[in-house]
Scaffold this active site. Structure first.
Site, PDB file in Angstrom:
ATOM      1  N   LYS A 158      30.934  34.857  35.855  1.00 49.46           N
ATOM      2  CA  LYS A 158      30.344  34.388  37.117  1.00 49.46           C
ATOM      3  C   LYS A 158      29.630  35.554  37.768  1.00 49.46           C
ATOM      4  O   LYS A 158      30.011  36.692  37.604  1.00 49.46           O
ATOM      5  CB  LYS A 158      31.419  33.914  38.094  1.00 49.46           C
ATOM      6  CG  LYS A 158      32.329  32.852  37.596  1.00 49.46           C
ATOM      7  CD  LYS A 158      33.192  32.403  38.765  1.00 49.46           C
ATOM      8  CE  LYS A 158      34.423  31.680  38.296  1.00 49.46           C
ATOM      9  NZ  LYS A 158      35.466  32.582  37.846  1.00 49.46           N
ATOM     10  N   MET A 217      34.806  42.392  46.530  1.00 47.23           N
ATOM     11  CA  MET A 217      33.719  41.427  46.758  1.00 47.23           C
ATOM     12  C   MET A 217      33.100  41.591  48.149  1.00 47.23           C
ATOM     13  O   MET A 217      32.759  40.604  48.804  1.00 47.23           O
ATOM     14  CB  MET A 217      34.238  39.987  46.577  1.00 47.23           C
ATOM     15  CG  MET A 217      34.708  39.707  45.161  1.00 47.23           C
ATOM     16  SD  MET A 217      35.543  38.129  45.001  1.00 47.23           S
ATOM     17  CE  MET A 217      37.163  38.523  45.640  1.00 47.23           C
ATOM     18  N   ASP A 250      35.412  36.901  31.264  1.00 47.28           N
ATOM     19  CA  ASP A 250      34.559  36.983  32.455  1.00 47.28           C
ATOM     20  C   ASP A 250      33.585  38.143  32.345  1.00 47.28           C
ATOM     21  O   ASP A 250      33.733  39.026  31.514  1.00 47.28           O
ATOM     22  CB  ASP A 250      35.438  37.213  33.694  1.00 47.28           C
ATOM     23  CG  ASP A 250      36.104  35.940  34.159  1.00 47.28           C
ATOM     24  OD1 ASP A 250      35.672  34.864  33.733  1.00 47.28           O
ATOM     25  OD2 ASP A 250      37.057  36.039  34.941  1.00 47.28           O
TER      26      ASP A 250
HETATM   27  C1  LIG Z   1      36.569  38.360  41.455  1.00 49.40           C
HETATM   28  S1  LIG Z   1      37.121  39.948  41.890  1.00 49.40           S
HETATM   29  C2  LIG Z   1      38.124  40.299  40.491  1.00 49.40           C
HETATM   30  C3  LIG Z   1      39.113  41.389  40.742  1.00 49.40           C
HETATM   31  C4  LIG Z   1      39.917  41.737  39.528  1.00 49.40           C
HETATM   32  N1  LIG Z   1      40.780  40.643  39.142  1.00 49.40           N
HETATM   33  C5  LIG Z   1      40.739  42.989  39.749  1.00 49.40           C
HETATM   34  O1  LIG Z   1      41.967  42.915  39.678  1.00 49.40           O
HETATM   35  O2  LIG Z   1      40.153  44.030  39.989  1.00 49.40           O
HETATM   36  C6  LIG Z   1      35.682  40.917  41.609  1.00 49.40           C
HETATM   37  C7  LIG Z   1      35.600  42.131  42.518  1.00 49.40           C
HETATM   38  O3  LIG Z   1      36.520  43.124  42.086  1.00 49.40           O
HETATM   39  C8  LIG Z   1      35.972  44.409  42.302  1.00 49.40           C
HETATM   40  N2  LIG Z   1      35.833  45.084  41.013  1.00 49.40           N
HETATM   41  C9  LIG Z   1      36.294  44.654  39.832  1.00 49.40           C
HETATM   42  N3  LIG Z   1      36.048  45.545  38.848  1.00 49.40           N
HETATM   43  C10 LIG Z   1      35.387  46.569  39.439  1.00 49.40           C
HETATM   44  C11 LIG Z   1      34.857  47.808  38.977  1.00 49.40           C
HETATM   45  N4  LIG Z   1      34.947  48.188  37.686  1.00 49.40           N
HETATM   46  N5  LIG Z   1      34.253  48.628  39.875  1.00 49.40           N
HETATM   47  C12 LIG Z   1      34.158  48.280  41.164  1.00 49.40           C
HETATM   48  N6  LIG Z   1      34.647  47.140  41.668  1.00 49.40           N
HETATM   49  C13 LIG Z   1      35.259  46.289  40.821  1.00 49.40           C
HETATM   50  C14 LIG Z   1      34.621  44.210  42.979  1.00 49.40           C
HETATM   51  O4  LIG Z   1      34.809  44.250  44.369  1.00 49.40           O
HETATM   52  C15 LIG Z   1      34.252  42.826  42.514  1.00 49.40           C
HETATM   53  O5  LIG Z   1      33.330  42.212  43.395  1.00 49.40           O
END
Ligand SMILES: C[S@@+](CC[C@H](N)C(=O)[O-])C[C@H]1O[C@@H](n2cnc3c(N)ncnc32)[C@H](O)[C@@H]1O
Length: 228
Positions: free
Chosen positions: A27, A141, A5
């Site tokens: 995505k 998100m 991803d």
């Molecule tokens: C589809 S979700 C996936 C979450 C992921 N599986 C996790 O455990 O962090 C995507 C959201 O996770 C958050 N996110 C993931 N990685 C991030 C990062 N390095 N910095 C800030 N927010 C992050 C944001 O809010 C982003 O919109």
């Protein structure tokens, strides 16, 4: 074979064994280059073709990551699945920004929320519960809906002066932090032109992130006293 991803960094991809096939199914908000059903089908067809497939996601695959849907599709096709846990962005961000999510005396619970519902449906939360000042909120998100989220929390009793931390690209070299209060977070986010991925931490514990920058007794002695 690695199916990955957009939240997977180049540094992590660079750890793949040389020569391994990398397939990008990333995505973006409001724009889904590869629909989830196609990803499921791709995983099934690759496995049926005898490939050993690593489905690589950012953070934890089962935390707002649709890893459960993919695992179910694979199991339904009779394909064995192993889930390797990851550090979800709530934990990574909290550590990188030094925010103790459940600091004793300040927060008795933490709740992880999605700020974006399926097909842009209305956010249907227990707003009264979320407005509890002893609860830390972590919003995944949430960029597109932070104005609505903050407004509803305030309308349900959460103080407008509640500290909020927004972290972009947490734990990466280009990590960016924005501090604001709940009442002005949406304006601050717009002014700073934050781009996804952003994680929001809402609650009094955010005050303690300054632990990283100033001496302990210079920030909020009442919080430290409350924890003792
Ligand atoms: C589809 S979700 C996936 C979450 C992921 N599986 C996790 O455990 O962090 C995507 C959201 O996770 C958050 N996110 C993931 N990685 C991030 C990062 N390095 N910095 C800030 N927010 C992050 C944001 O809010 C982003 O919109």
């Amino acid at each position: 074979m690695v199916v990955y991803d957009r939240l997977v960094s180049d540094e992590i991809l660079g750890l793949a064994v040389p020569g391994v096939t990398l397939i990008d199914v990333g995505k973006r908000p409001q724009h889904h280059p590869v629909p989830q059903e196609e990803i499921n089908d791709l995983l099934v067809s690759l496995a049926r073709a005898g490939r050993q497939v690593v489905r690589l996601k950012g953070g934890d695959p089962l935390m707002f990551g649709r890893g459960g849907e993919e695992a179910i599709a694979l199991r339904a096709a009779g394909i064995p699945v192993e889930i390797v846990p990851g550090i979800t962005s709530a934990q990574g961000t909290a550590a990188a920004a030094m925010v103790p999510l459940t600091h004793r005396g300040i927060a008795t619970s933490v709740r992880y929320l999605t700020g974006h519902c399926r097909a842009d449906a209305e956010l249907d939360f227990d707003w009264d519960g979320l407005a509890d000042p002893d609860t830390t909120l972590v919003v995944y998100m949430g960029l597109a809906n932070i104005e609505e989220i903050a407004g509803k929390l305030i309308a349900h009793g959460r103080a407008a002066c509640t500290p909020v931390l927004a972290v972009v690209n947490a734990t990466r070299a280009d990590q960016r932090k924005l501090h604001a209060m709940l009442g002005d977070i949406s304006t601050a986010v717009a002014t700073a032109e934050l781009q996804s991925p952003v994680l929001f931490i809402i609650g009094e514990v955010v005050t303690l992130s300054k632990l990283a920058e100033v001496p302990l007794d210079a920030i909020c002695p009442q919080h430290i006293a409350a924890a003792e």
